[in-house]
Write an enzyme that holds these catalytic residues in place. Structure first.
Site, PDB file in Angstrom:
ATOM      1  N   ASP A  98     -10.061  -9.684  12.630  1.00  0.00           N
ATOM      2  CA  ASP A  98     -10.622 -11.001  12.891  1.00  0.00           C
ATOM      3  C   ASP A  98      -9.789 -12.079  12.195  1.00  0.00           C
ATOM      4  O   ASP A  98      -9.377 -11.917  11.044  1.00  0.00           O
ATOM      5  CB  ASP A  98     -12.067 -11.037  12.369  1.00  0.00           C
ATOM      6  CG  ASP A  98     -12.798 -12.318  12.707  1.00  0.00           C
ATOM      7  OD1 ASP A  98     -12.955 -12.601  13.903  1.00  0.00           O
ATOM      8  OD2 ASP A  98     -13.212 -13.026  11.768  1.00  0.00           O
ATOM      9  N   GLU A 158      -0.056   6.437   7.309  1.00  0.00           N
ATOM     10  CA  GLU A 158      -0.466   7.546   6.439  1.00  0.00           C
ATOM     11  C   GLU A 158      -1.639   8.315   7.038  1.00  0.00           C
ATOM     12  O   GLU A 158      -1.766   9.527   6.852  1.00  0.00           O
ATOM     13  CB  GLU A 158      -0.867   7.005   5.058  1.00  0.00           C
ATOM     14  CG  GLU A 158       0.299   6.476   4.237  1.00  0.00           C
ATOM     15  CD  GLU A 158      -0.187   5.721   3.006  1.00  0.00           C
ATOM     16  OE1 GLU A 158      -1.430   5.679   2.782  1.00  0.00           O
ATOM     17  OE2 GLU A 158       0.654   5.155   2.275  1.00  0.00           O
TER      18      GLU A 158
END
Length: 528
Positions: free
Chosen positions: A205, A266
């Protein structure tokens, strides 16, 4: 199927993502407000529709002043929407159905009830607690600067000890200071928290708003202009003036997304993030999706374009040119929870629906991802919500009609409100119109002329070429009022004019409306 370990064919590059506005999708407990178990119960609808993923608006702990975009705890579910167990159940069921799940992340500001802001108010001026936010002093009778709130009025609120804090949105949403290292550290922890629970991606956002110019200088405006923090995104085919925006799109924000990219990597090659970045040019939008930053950015130019072959062609050309140098996939969107529904924008009624279906067919044929907003598959229009039922903070601050009209809860079945939205007999949190019985999922299912079956057909056919048609788009000249392009074996023609036009040679795969005397006005067709 795509090889998810190949970064050039990651699932989101050609996905269709369905936005779920959590309050308005499905209610499981009868309180008139949508919730996570409600979403879980309706996931088969999304699988049958043919989308690849869903994006869920914020469901975190929140006082709900901005319907969840004012977050008090990023690592928990608001009791209004369920529990963490409900979130886990939703993720598990979605994955069973082959659906990815994108959750909303709100990093520009917190709620005033977040523990950090409560601590800031208690600690006082000059404290480390206040340094997490943008507190400033100002001379008596003045504000720290001339910035305005996106929701109307000044972007500053004064606290009891005389200092002011910045809020580019509602006064209950204080902006964070991203130059304080505690802030990026906290959000990396939040990312890992939800990645560990199995989410597939994040919608970021106000992705362009985290950093402000460090000086917090006044916004420069013309003599006859007022300061504004509103979005200025547009793709224009003519030269235009650029606004001075010291509160948006600062270069430091890109270092944040380079760090986030590493966190996502990751977690696995199939995790992604999409930016809500209202920027002033296609090129500045593309900066958010460089290979070491976010994966996608919303392309609001498609949403903002007028019903015009020239405007649509300009957006397509500009967008593809902007993302090509950074190797990103474009996105396309016609509606979301912040804008007037596109059927209404295109004129409403039969004409608006015809144009909406035609624009959707064009959008779904383009390379990249399409983002759908709940209810558009039913042909829903903007609702004129009565003043006593409006809850948008922008309306409450300005008195101007806000975004409630696109947030009216979904009609699932039955002949009267609440149209199977939930088990309660009464109206939901925003009342539904009395004339929606013919628009429900139940009423449209199996009707070959319905908008729902049109969407199902389009998404089913799209799967046949989305990954094989390539990224090249050849614009075709079939007249000034006709948008036409070729992508691989697919030719797309949209008649934006007032009278029928001839069709090129080819097998008709799907049309947005009846084909009579060629291609009628406000109609699109896919040809092979």
């Amino acid at each position: 199927m795509a090889d998810l370990n190949d970064p050039t064919t990651s699932w989101w590059r050609n996905a269709v993502v369905y936005q779920v506005y959590v309050r308005s999708f499905a209610d499981s407990d009868g309180d008139g407000v949508g919730d996570l178990p409600g979403i879980t119960s309706r996931l088969p609808h999304l699988a049958e529709l043919g989308v690849d993923a869903l994006w869920i608006t914020p469901f975190y702990t929140s006082p709900q002043h901005d319907h969840g975009y004012d977050v008090a705890d990023y690592r928990d579910v608001d009791p209004l929407f369920g529990s963490l167990t409900d979130a886990d159940d939703l993720l598990a069921r979605a994955h069973e159905l082959g659906l990815r799940v994108i959750v909303d992340l709100v990093p520009n500001h917190t709620s005033e009830e977040h523990e950090w802001f409560r601590a800031a108010l208690a600690a006082g001026p000059g404290s480390p607690e206040r340094a997490r936010y943008l507190f400033r002093d100002a001379p008596e009778g003045e504000l720290p600067n001339n910035w305005s709130s996106v929701f109307g009025g000044p972007a500053w609120t004064q606290v009891d000890d005389g200092q002011w804090y910045l809020h580019l949105f509602d006064s209950t949403q204080p902006d964070l200071d991203w130059r304080n290292p505690e802030v990026p550290a906290m959000f990396e922890d939040v990312l890992r928290f939800w990645l560990d629970r199995g989410v597939d991606g994040f919608r970021v956002d106000v992705a362009h708003g985290l950093f402000k110019e460090a000086s917090l200088r006044d916004q420069e405006v013309g003599e006859d202009e007022r300061p504004t923090s509103g979005a200025t995104t547009e793709h224009s085919m003519v030269e235009r003036d650029f606004k001075d925006e010291p509160m948006w799109d600062q270069p430091e924000v890109h270092e944040v997304y380079r760090s986030w990219s590493k966190v996502l990597d990751e977690a696995g090659p199939d995790r992604m993030a999409v930016a809500e970045a209202w920027t002033q040019t296609p090129e500045s939008m593309a900066a958010f999706v460089r290979p070491d930053e976010l994966d996608q950015a919303f392309n609001f130019a498609w949403l903002l374009a007028d019903w015009s072959a020239e405007a649509f062609a300009g957006v397509i050309t500009d967008t593809l040119a902007a993302v090509a140098p950074v190797g990103a996939s474009p996105t396309w969107v016609l509606s979301n929870h912040d804008v007037v529904r596109h059927v209404t924008r295109y004129g409403g009624g039969a004409q608006g629906l015809a144009r909406g279906r035609a624009a959707t067919l064009a959008m779904l044929a383009l390379p990249g991802s399409s983002y759908l907003y709940q209810g558009e598959e039913l042909g829903l229009e903007q609702v004129d919500v009565a003043p006593e039922h409006r809850q948008d903070p922008s309306y409450l601050r300005t008195g101007e009609v806000g975004r409630d009209g696109c947030r009216v809860p979904m009609p699932w079945g039955g002949s009267e409100p609440p149209y199977d939205f939930g088990p309660a007999a009464g109206q939901p949190w925003i009342p539904q119109p009395a004339d929606w019985a013919a628009l429900t999922v139940e009423a449209q299912t199996g009707d070959p002329g319905s908008t729902l079956e049109f969407y199902r057909s389009a998404l089913r056919l799209r799967r046949e070429f989305a990954w094989t048609a390539g990224d090249a788009v050849e614009m075709l000249d079939l007249g000034a009022e006709v948008l036409a392009f070729r992508r691989g074996p697919l030719t797309v023609v949209v008649n934006c004019g007032d009278s029928a036009v001839g069709l090129p040679e080819g097998e008709v795969l799907l049309a947005s409306g009846p084909l009579e005397g060629g291609l009628p006005a406000d109609t699109a067709v896919w040809l092979r």
